[in-house]
Scaffold this motif. Sequence first.
Motif, PDB file in Angstrom:
ATOM      1  N   TYR A 167      24.404  34.920  44.998  1.00  0.00           N
ATOM      2  CA  TYR A 167      23.641  36.148  44.787  1.00  0.00           C
ATOM      3  C   TYR A 167      23.739  36.601  43.333  1.00  0.00           C
ATOM      4  CZ  TYR A 167      22.654  41.168  44.882  1.00  0.00           C
ATOM      5  OH  TYR A 167      22.171  42.427  44.594  1.00  0.00           O
ATOM      6  N   HIS A 168      24.940  36.562  42.783  1.00  0.00           N
ATOM      7  CA  HIS A 168      25.149  37.012  41.403  1.00  0.00           C
ATOM      8  C   HIS A 168      24.477  36.060  40.420  1.00  0.00           C
ATOM      9  CE1 HIS A 168      27.066  39.099  38.105  1.00  0.00           C
ATOM     10  NE2 HIS A 168      27.609  37.967  37.672  1.00  0.00           N
ATOM     11  N   PHE A 169      24.566  34.749  40.658  1.00  0.00           N
ATOM     12  CA  PHE A 169      23.935  33.785  39.763  1.00  0.00           C
ATOM     13  C   PHE A 169      22.415  33.956  39.763  1.00  0.00           C
ATOM     14  CE2 PHE A 169      27.565  30.937  41.452  1.00  0.00           C
ATOM     15  CZ  PHE A 169      28.489  31.627  40.677  1.00  0.00           C
ATOM     16  N   LEU A 170      21.835  34.128  40.941  1.00  0.00           N
ATOM     17  CA  LEU A 170      20.387  34.334  41.052  1.00  0.00           C
ATOM     18  C   LEU A 170      19.963  35.632  40.383  1.00  0.00           C
ATOM     19  CD1 LEU A 170      19.901  33.194  44.755  1.00  0.00           C
ATOM     20  CD2 LEU A 170      19.048  32.009  42.730  1.00  0.00           C
ATOM     21  N   ALA A 174      19.900  37.381  49.448  1.00  0.00           N
ATOM     22  CA  ALA A 174      20.875  38.098  50.272  1.00  0.00           C
ATOM     23  C   ALA A 174      20.286  38.422  51.644  1.00  0.00           C
ATOM     24  CB  ALA A 174      21.310  39.378  49.563  1.00  0.00           C
ATOM     25  N   TRP A 175      19.015  38.793  51.668  1.00  0.00           N
ATOM     26  CA  TRP A 175      18.359  39.101  52.939  1.00  0.00           C
ATOM     27  C   TRP A 175      18.277  37.852  53.824  1.00  0.00           C
ATOM     28  CZ3 TRP A 175      17.016  42.249  56.567  1.00  0.00           C
ATOM     29  CH2 TRP A 175      16.006  41.896  57.457  1.00  0.00           C
ATOM     30  N   ALA A 176      17.843  36.728  53.229  1.00  0.00           N
ATOM     31  CA  ALA A 176      17.742  35.488  53.997  1.00  0.00           C
ATOM     32  C   ALA A 176      19.116  35.052  54.502  1.00  0.00           C
ATOM     33  CB  ALA A 176      17.120  34.390  53.141  1.00  0.00           C
ATOM     34  N   ARG A 177      20.117  35.232  53.661  1.00  0.00           N
ATOM     35  CA  ARG A 177      21.471  34.854  54.052  1.00  0.00           C
ATOM     36  C   ARG A 177      21.984  35.730  55.189  1.00  0.00           C
ATOM     37  NH1 ARG A 177      25.805  32.030  52.153  1.00  0.00           N
ATOM     38  NH2 ARG A 177      27.850  32.990  52.378  1.00  0.00           N
ATOM     39  N   PHE A 178      21.732  37.039  55.095  1.00  0.00           N
ATOM     40  CA  PHE A 178      22.215  37.967  56.109  1.00  0.00           C
ATOM     41  C   PHE A 178      21.474  37.785  57.434  1.00  0.00           C
ATOM     42  CE2 PHE A 178      21.593  42.102  58.240  1.00  0.00           C
ATOM     43  CZ  PHE A 178      22.902  42.347  58.620  1.00  0.00           C
ATOM     44  N   SER A 179      20.150  37.650  57.359  1.00  0.00           N
ATOM     45  CA  SER A 179      19.344  37.644  58.581  1.00  0.00           C
ATOM     46  C   SER A 179      19.206  36.272  59.224  1.00  0.00           C
ATOM     47  CB  SER A 179      17.937  38.192  58.281  1.00  0.00           C
ATOM     48  OG  SER A 179      17.277  37.383  57.314  1.00  0.00           O
ATOM     49  N   VAL A 180      19.451  35.209  58.459  1.00  0.00           N
ATOM     50  CA  VAL A 180      19.238  33.861  58.997  1.00  0.00           C
ATOM     51  C   VAL A 180      20.461  32.965  58.800  1.00  0.00           C
ATOM     52  CG1 VAL A 180      17.822  31.787  58.901  1.00  0.00           C
ATOM     53  CG2 VAL A 180      16.758  34.017  58.567  1.00  0.00           C
ATOM     54  N   ILE A 181      20.821  32.742  57.539  1.00  0.00           N
ATOM     55  CA  ILE A 181      21.744  31.651  57.231  1.00  0.00           C
ATOM     56  C   ILE A 181      23.154  31.917  57.753  1.00  0.00           C
ATOM     57  CG2 ILE A 181      22.763  30.284  55.382  1.00  0.00           C
ATOM     58  CD1 ILE A 181      20.245  30.918  53.703  1.00  0.00           C
ATOM     59  N   ALA A 207      30.463  37.949  54.349  1.00  0.00           N
ATOM     60  CA  ALA A 207      30.535  39.397  54.151  1.00  0.00           C
ATOM     61  C   ALA A 207      30.532  39.768  52.672  1.00  0.00           C
ATOM     62  CB  ALA A 207      31.791  39.946  54.819  1.00  0.00           C
ATOM     63  N   ARG A 208      30.939  38.862  51.815  1.00  0.00           N
ATOM     64  CA  ARG A 208      31.018  39.159  50.386  1.00  0.00           C
ATOM     65  C   ARG A 208      29.634  39.218  49.734  1.00  0.00           C
ATOM     66  NH1 ARG A 208      35.659  38.251  52.282  1.00  0.00           N
ATOM     67  NH2 ARG A 208      37.581  38.622  51.115  1.00  0.00           N
ATOM     68  N   THR A 209      28.662  38.491  50.275  1.00  0.00           N
ATOM     69  CA  THR A 209      27.299  38.633  49.769  1.00  0.00           C
ATOM     70  C   THR A 209      26.775  40.034  50.051  1.00  0.00           C
ATOM     71  OG1 THR A 209      26.893  36.306  50.245  1.00  0.00           O
ATOM     72  CG2 THR A 209      24.980  37.664  49.824  1.00  0.00           C
ATOM     73  N   SER A 210      26.964  40.500  51.289  1.00  0.00           N
ATOM     74  CA  SER A 210      26.492  41.837  51.658  1.00  0.00           C
ATOM     75  C   SER A 210      27.191  42.913  50.837  1.00  0.00           C
ATOM     76  CB  SER A 210      26.724  42.072  53.152  1.00  0.00           C
ATOM     77  OG  SER A 210      26.020  41.124  53.928  1.00  0.00           O
ATOM     78  N   PHE A 211      28.483  42.695  50.539  1.00  0.00           N
ATOM     79  CA  PHE A 211      29.213  43.639  49.686  1.00  0.00           C
ATOM     80  C   PHE A 211      28.574  43.729  48.308  1.00  0.00           C
ATOM     81  CE2 PHE A 211      32.298  43.779  46.192  1.00  0.00           C
ATOM     82  CZ  PHE A 211      32.794  45.072  46.338  1.00  0.00           C
ATOM     83  N   ALA A 212      28.230  42.566  47.724  1.00  0.00           N
ATOM     84  CA  ALA A 212      27.618  42.556  46.396  1.00  0.00           C
ATOM     85  C   ALA A 212      26.259  43.252  46.408  1.00  0.00           C
ATOM     86  CB  ALA A 212      27.463  41.115  45.906  1.00  0.00           C
ATOM     87  N   VAL A 213      25.495  43.061  47.483  1.00  0.00           N
ATOM     88  CA  VAL A 213      24.197  43.739  47.606  1.00  0.00           C
ATOM     89  C   VAL A 213      24.396  45.244  47.676  1.00  0.00           C
ATOM     90  CG1 VAL A 213      22.186  44.052  49.089  1.00  0.00           C
ATOM     91  CG2 VAL A 213      23.102  41.769  48.712  1.00  0.00           C
ATOM     92  N   GLY A 214      25.403  45.669  48.437  1.00  0.00           N
ATOM     93  CA  GLY A 214      25.671  47.103  48.549  1.00  0.00           C
ATOM     94  C   GLY A 214      26.022  47.738  47.215  1.00  0.00           C
ATOM     95  N   ARG A 215      26.626  46.967  46.302  1.00  0.00           N
ATOM     96  CA  ARG A 215      26.952  47.495  44.978  1.00  0.00           C
ATOM     97  C   ARG A 215      25.709  47.635  44.096  1.00  0.00           C
ATOM     98  NH1 ARG A 215      32.272  47.851  43.228  1.00  0.00           N
ATOM     99  NH2 ARG A 215      33.475  48.534  45.038  1.00  0.00           N
ATOM    100  N   ASP A 216      24.687  46.832  44.360  1.00  0.00           N
ATOM    101  CA  ASP A 216      23.509  46.816  43.486  1.00  0.00           C
ATOM    102  C   ASP A 216      22.354  47.675  43.980  1.00  0.00           C
ATOM    103  OD1 ASP A 216      24.811  45.094  41.798  1.00  0.00           O
ATOM    104  OD2 ASP A 216      23.863  43.280  42.573  1.00  0.00           O
ATOM    105  N   VAL A 248       9.520  39.599  55.054  1.00  0.00           N
ATOM    106  CA  VAL A 248      10.133  40.868  55.457  1.00  0.00           C
ATOM    107  C   VAL A 248      11.113  41.338  54.395  1.00  0.00           C
ATOM    108  CG1 VAL A 248      11.662  41.961  57.145  1.00  0.00           C
ATOM    109  CG2 VAL A 248       9.826  40.450  57.926  1.00  0.00           C
ATOM    110  N   GLY A 249      11.889  40.405  53.829  1.00  0.00           N
ATOM    111  CA  GLY A 249      12.828  40.760  52.776  1.00  0.00           C
ATOM    112  C   GLY A 249      12.129  41.306  51.544  1.00  0.00           C
ATOM    113  N   PHE A 250      10.972  40.744  51.207  1.00  0.00           N
ATOM    114  CA  PHE A 250      10.215  41.231  50.053  1.00  0.00           C
ATOM    115  C   PHE A 250       9.780  42.685  50.265  1.00  0.00           C
ATOM    116  CE2 PHE A 250       6.328  41.897  47.634  1.00  0.00           C
ATOM    117  CZ  PHE A 250       6.681  41.413  46.383  1.00  0.00           C
ATOM    118  N   VAL A 251       9.277  42.984  51.474  1.00  0.00           N
ATOM    119  CA  VAL A 251       8.864  44.364  51.796  1.00  0.00           C
ATOM    120  C   VAL A 251      10.065  45.299  51.765  1.00  0.00           C
ATOM    121  CG1 VAL A 251       7.878  45.836  53.587  1.00  0.00           C
ATOM    122  CG2 VAL A 251       6.894  43.574  53.158  1.00  0.00           C
TER     123      VAL A 251
END
Length: 464
Positions: A82-85, A98-105, A315-324, A442-445
């Motif tokens: 997430y941070h590299f992207l 992050a959305w694709a990772r949370f909802s699918v992967i 869970a660490r991806t979602s944490f990083a998203v919450g910070r941004d 959906v993630g884009f919206v």
Amino acid sequence: MTAPASETLQPQPSLRLHEAVAIIVGIVIGAGIFKAPSLVAQFTDSVAWMIGAWVLGGLVSLVGALCYAELAAAWPHVGGDYHFLHRAYGKRMAFLFAWARFSVITTGSIALLAFVFGDYVNALVPLGEYGAAFWGTLAVMLLTWLNARGIHTSAGTQTWLTLAEVLGLVLVVVAGAWLWLDTGHAMPGVTGSVPAESGASGGMPGLGMLGLAMVFVLLTYGGWNEAAYLSAELRGSRRGMLHALTISLGLITLLYVLVNLAYVYGLGLQGMAQSEAVAADLLRVAFGRTGETLIAIMVAVAALTSINATMIVGARTSFAVGRDWRGLHALGRWEGERGVPVVALYVQSALALLLVAFGASLRGGFQAMVDYTAPVFWFFFLLCTVALIVLRIKEPDTVRPFRVPLYPLLPLLFAAVCGYMLWSSLVYVKAGAMAGVAVLAVGFVLAWALERQGEGAEEARTEC
């Protein structure tokens, strides 16, 4: 107003090298090694090419690991990919990942692994029609509780689970060696002696068949990139992730080669190719009914190991998203003493449990989740690999404790592999690809809505 302490705390370097290795090995070695070898044997039709495919898979993974090691050493961050992207392509693309990772992967992987665990435990302790879902749910809840207790609890659990998993693979190797020495055994349903028809003299398979074999090989190696999410928590120098990745992939490659040699020595190449459950067949031939119980326990442990490791890094991806993202700030809470993004962990597990319930209600429906994860996964894997080149151009002055050798040849080589895997997943999984595109839409919206909400909040704060 001052933010709560849990929202300002940052991950600290507390993971030891062996703990990181245990997490990486635990993510990579899953149920795939108990199924994929028979398919690879079918597609290669040669012992030499079959073993060569597994060695090549380790080498390709190592090339990718070198790319990730440069990124993780230059920008150690709990957000990993997430941070590299984010740095390479901007906030919106990172959010889509992050959305694709949370909802699918991630959540889809946890749910599917929970079913794998549930299926095998239910075979040992049957609880009826929904027994697999019950055992899977229990596993997710128990591992969530362990992860919430702290990083050392979850990492310690991971170390023991990984040890048990590796010992299980060692048992497979022992079974193969036993049958190799005792040639009087034969696989049920397969004519001829076990080790006789090895297929060692087979010629080179067609490029299409070899490519298809590599699809399954690389899927079995998949998951080592999750190590990037631990880069901010690994003790020692910034080159520590390089050591963790190379040690892990070396151990995994060695185990995979030994296990496949055990399969072929114990069952023969044709026996492997005809087997629906190659490890179960090998242990049944070697140890009888006891072998069936052993394989059920082995696969259950492998599933638990992968679930626990996926929870730690996911869970660490979602944490990083919450910070941004202001609208998701609750996810960015870090419990300092425990070293856990506890809110992100609970939300992740809640969605995984919903997917378990969905899979239990729609028989066979969760197989579609397996299908549509592949195109999404390889698309972002490709973007992360190219991000290394993009960041070399955008941020040339950044200190890089480790640089990929033979740049840009190795990154381009691995990007080509990712592109091929993306193409293969789109060709063979058309319905799943459409589902993945829908999820990204959906993630884009959602990203657009969160951006609008963030702008409004910023304006309100300014007015105050």
